[in-house]
Design a protein around this motif. Structure first.
Motif, PDB file in Angstrom:
ATOM      1  N   SER A 176      -5.974   4.195  -0.829  1.00 63.56           N
ATOM      2  CA  SER A 176      -6.467   4.260  -2.203  1.00 63.56           C
ATOM      3  C   SER A 176      -5.367   4.604  -3.190  1.00 63.56           C
ATOM      4  O   SER A 176      -5.552   4.449  -4.398  1.00 63.56           O
ATOM      5  CB  SER A 176      -7.582   5.304  -2.310  1.00 63.56           C
ATOM      6  OG  SER A 176      -7.083   6.608  -2.077  1.00 63.56           O
ATOM      7  N   GLU A 222      -8.753   5.294   4.180  1.00 61.74           N
ATOM      8  CA  GLU A 222      -9.140   5.038   2.792  1.00 61.74           C
ATOM      9  C   GLU A 222      -8.420   5.976   1.842  1.00 61.74           C
ATOM     10  O   GLU A 222      -8.003   5.579   0.747  1.00 61.74           O
ATOM     11  CB  GLU A 222     -10.651   5.209   2.631  1.00 61.74           C
ATOM     12  CG  GLU A 222     -11.171   4.959   1.229  1.00 61.74           C
ATOM     13  CD  GLU A 222     -11.009   3.508   0.802  1.00 61.74           C
ATOM     14  OE1 GLU A 222     -10.973   3.262  -0.420  1.00 61.74           O
ATOM     15  OE2 GLU A 222     -10.916   2.633   1.688  1.00 61.74           O
ATOM     16  N   TRP A 239      -1.091  -4.978 -10.140  1.00 62.63           N
ATOM     17  CA  TRP A 239      -0.275  -5.289  -8.954  1.00 62.63           C
ATOM     18  C   TRP A 239       0.489  -6.577  -9.221  1.00 62.63           C
ATOM     19  O   TRP A 239      -0.100  -7.611  -9.547  1.00 62.63           O
ATOM     20  CB  TRP A 239      -1.151  -5.485  -7.731  1.00 62.63           C
ATOM     21  CG  TRP A 239      -1.714  -4.239  -7.140  1.00 62.63           C
ATOM     22  CD1 TRP A 239      -1.680  -2.980  -7.659  1.00 62.63           C
ATOM     23  CD2 TRP A 239      -2.420  -4.136  -5.892  1.00 62.63           C
ATOM     24  NE1 TRP A 239      -2.324  -2.100  -6.835  1.00 62.63           N
ATOM     25  CE2 TRP A 239      -2.786  -2.782  -5.738  1.00 62.63           C
ATOM     26  CE3 TRP A 239      -2.784  -5.053  -4.911  1.00 62.63           C
ATOM     27  CZ2 TRP A 239      -3.486  -2.323  -4.631  1.00 62.63           C
ATOM     28  CZ3 TRP A 239      -3.483  -4.599  -3.815  1.00 62.63           C
ATOM     29  CH2 TRP A 239      -3.829  -3.252  -3.662  1.00 62.63           C
ATOM     30  N   SER A 256      -2.484   3.047  -3.747  1.00 64.46           N
ATOM     31  CA  SER A 256      -2.051   1.843  -4.446  1.00 64.46           C
ATOM     32  C   SER A 256      -3.167   1.292  -5.336  1.00 64.46           C
ATOM     33  O   SER A 256      -2.895   0.617  -6.337  1.00 64.46           O
ATOM     34  CB  SER A 256      -1.594   0.776  -3.448  1.00 64.46           C
ATOM     35  OG  SER A 256      -2.628   0.454  -2.536  1.00 64.46           O
ATOM     36  N   ASP A 257      -4.425   1.582  -4.991  1.00 67.56           N
ATOM     37  CA  ASP A 257      -5.539   1.111  -5.816  1.00 67.56           C
ATOM     38  C   ASP A 257      -5.533   1.750  -7.204  1.00 67.56           C
ATOM     39  O   ASP A 257      -6.160   1.236  -8.132  1.00 67.56           O
ATOM     40  CB  ASP A 257      -6.873   1.421  -5.136  1.00 67.56           C
ATOM     41  CG  ASP A 257      -7.098   0.540  -3.916  1.00 67.56           C
ATOM     42  OD1 ASP A 257      -6.437  -0.512  -3.832  1.00 67.56           O
ATOM     43  OD2 ASP A 257      -7.915   0.896  -3.052  1.00 67.56           O
ATOM     44  N   ARG A 258      -4.852   2.865  -7.348  1.00 67.95           N
ATOM     45  CA  ARG A 258      -4.849   3.561  -8.623  1.00 67.95           C
ATOM     46  C   ARG A 258      -3.852   2.963  -9.601  1.00 67.95           C
ATOM     47  O   ARG A 258      -3.781   3.404 -10.743  1.00 67.95           O
ATOM     48  CB  ARG A 258      -4.579   5.047  -8.390  1.00 67.95           C
ATOM     49  CG  ARG A 258      -5.601   5.621  -7.420  1.00 67.95           C
ATOM     50  CD  ARG A 258      -5.675   7.114  -7.416  1.00 67.95           C
ATOM     51  NE  ARG A 258      -6.688   7.548  -6.456  1.00 67.95           N
ATOM     52  CZ  ARG A 258      -7.313   8.711  -6.511  1.00 67.95           C
ATOM     53  NH1 ARG A 258      -7.059   9.539  -7.494  1.00 67.95           N
ATOM     54  NH2 ARG A 258      -8.210   9.031  -5.603  1.00 67.95           N
ATOM     55  N   HIS A 286       0.815  -1.215   0.000  1.00 71.21           N
ATOM     56  CA  HIS A 286       0.000   0.000   0.000  1.00 71.21           C
ATOM     57  C   HIS A 286       0.849   1.265   0.000  1.00 71.21           C
ATOM     58  O   HIS A 286       0.312   2.361   0.201  1.00 71.21           O
ATOM     59  CB  HIS A 286      -0.939   0.013   1.207  1.00 71.21           C
ATOM     60  CG  HIS A 286      -2.008  -1.043   1.131  1.00 71.21           C
ATOM     61  ND1 HIS A 286      -2.978  -1.052   0.154  1.00 71.21           N
ATOM     62  CD2 HIS A 286      -2.242  -2.129   1.898  1.00 71.21           C
ATOM     63  CE1 HIS A 286      -3.787  -2.093   0.328  1.00 71.21           C
ATOM     64  NE2 HIS A 286      -3.351  -2.767   1.377  1.00 71.21           N
TER      65      HIS A 286
END
Length: 327
Positions: free
Chosen positions: A251, A247, A259, A253-255, A225
């Motif tokens: 978030s 959050e 992965w 790393s979510d972008r 993350h």
């Protein structure tokens, strides 16, 4: 002459006292030649500084101009707006990267699509140290460019972690180019009250302009993350709304749409790496002896990884007098 006139003539004119004369008035320098000399010296210094600045401005900005991208395949970004070309990238050949076959195939496929102008994802390579994350990015870039024409070659631009806040400026520069770019940040992570991650979030997805179509971002990190665990826990314990605070940071790393996890290698994978290096560089040694020494080396290092395998190969080559040409 009358007595009154004589008396008036005899009286001396009143003299102004030095204190009264100087009250409220600045002192003036009396050494004219010295002032002239100092002025001439200052003028010469100013002319010399202007000449130096002119030479520097004529030499450095050219590296950051869009028309200079054809001069090299790799560059290093500087926050003052310069792009320094890298004539020779320090990289390992793709075939020497063992134990990461799945991650290698996924990253190559993603990069090929991007190079061909098709949709592709930003990639985060995370996991154990020394398992070839940054080596895979550089090797993939070289492999993609093997048979491409000069105008179609991918450009690799490295941005240092501490310069991440200047990323929007780099995007503005690359947006107008006809080339396609991999912007690469090695060992990306954030600690404490570091808020520079917001610049990265805006470029990845959230900004008005967003990421240019001719740019893709690849990053490596030991953290999935990108944030230290204690940093996330601190946000959870101190924020008014803990869920929203965590959050916002997670978030990031979510972008990254892709992965790729790198985990510690097994003993067999480690030995395969060592044998691959020795075979590639022509290091001749009995296999039993090679295995024994390689395992002993990994034990003293306390881990098994591609980096440890490479360090052992360098030690062995140096001891046997073998030059690692073309590494």
């Amino acid at each position: 002459m009358s007595k009154k006139a004589k008396k008036t003539a005899a009286q001396p004119a009143p003299r102004a006292t030095p204190k009264a004369a100087s009250r409220g008035q600045p002192k003036t320098a009396t050494k004219g030649p010295a002032n002239t000399l100092n002025g001439a010296t200052a003028e010469r210094i100013a002319i010399a500084l202007e000449a130096i600045a002119g030479h520097l401005s004529a030499a450095s900005p050219a590296a950051g101009r869009p028309e200079s991208f054809g001069s090299a395949d790799a560059f290093v970004w500087h926050p003052d707006g310069r792009l320094s070309p890298v004539p020779r990238v320090s990289r390992v050949e793709l075939g020497l990267l063992k134990g990461i076959d799945r991650m290698r195939d996924i990253l190559i496929e993603n990069t090929e699509r991007f190079a061909d102008g098709l949709p592709a994802n930003n990639a985060l390579l995370w996991g154990a140290r020394g398992m070839g994350k940054s080596s895979l990015v550089k090797a993939t870039h070289a492999d993609i460019n093997v048979d491409r024409k000069p105008a179609d070659r991918l450009k690799l631009i490295e941005i240092h972690r501490e310069d991440i806040e200047s990323l929007p400026g780099l995007m503005d520069l690359l947006r107008s180019s006809d080339f396609r770019f991999i912007v690469f940040c090695d060992d990306l992570s954030f600690d404490g009250n570091d808020a520079s991650y917001k610049s990265l979030k805006a470029v990845l997805e959230g900004g008005i302009e967003g990421r240019p179509d001719n740019v893709i971002l690849y990053a490596t990190s030991n953290r999935r993350h990108l944030l230290a665990r204690e940093m996330i826990e601190n946000e959870r314990s101190t924020a008014i709304n803990p869920g929203e605070a965590v959050e916002e940071k997670v978030s990031l790393s979510d972008r990254f749409g892709l992965w790729l996890g790198f985990h510690r290698c097994s003993q067999d994978e480690y030995l395969a790496m060592v044998r691959g290096y020795c075979g590639h560089f022509g290091i001749e040694i009995a296999d039993e002896e090679l295995e024994r020494e390689a395992l002993e080396w990994s034990t003293t290092r306390g881990s098994r990884s591609g980096r440890v395998a490479w360090q052992f190969t360098q030690e062995l080559a140096g001891r046997l007098g073998v030059r690692l040409a073309g590494k």
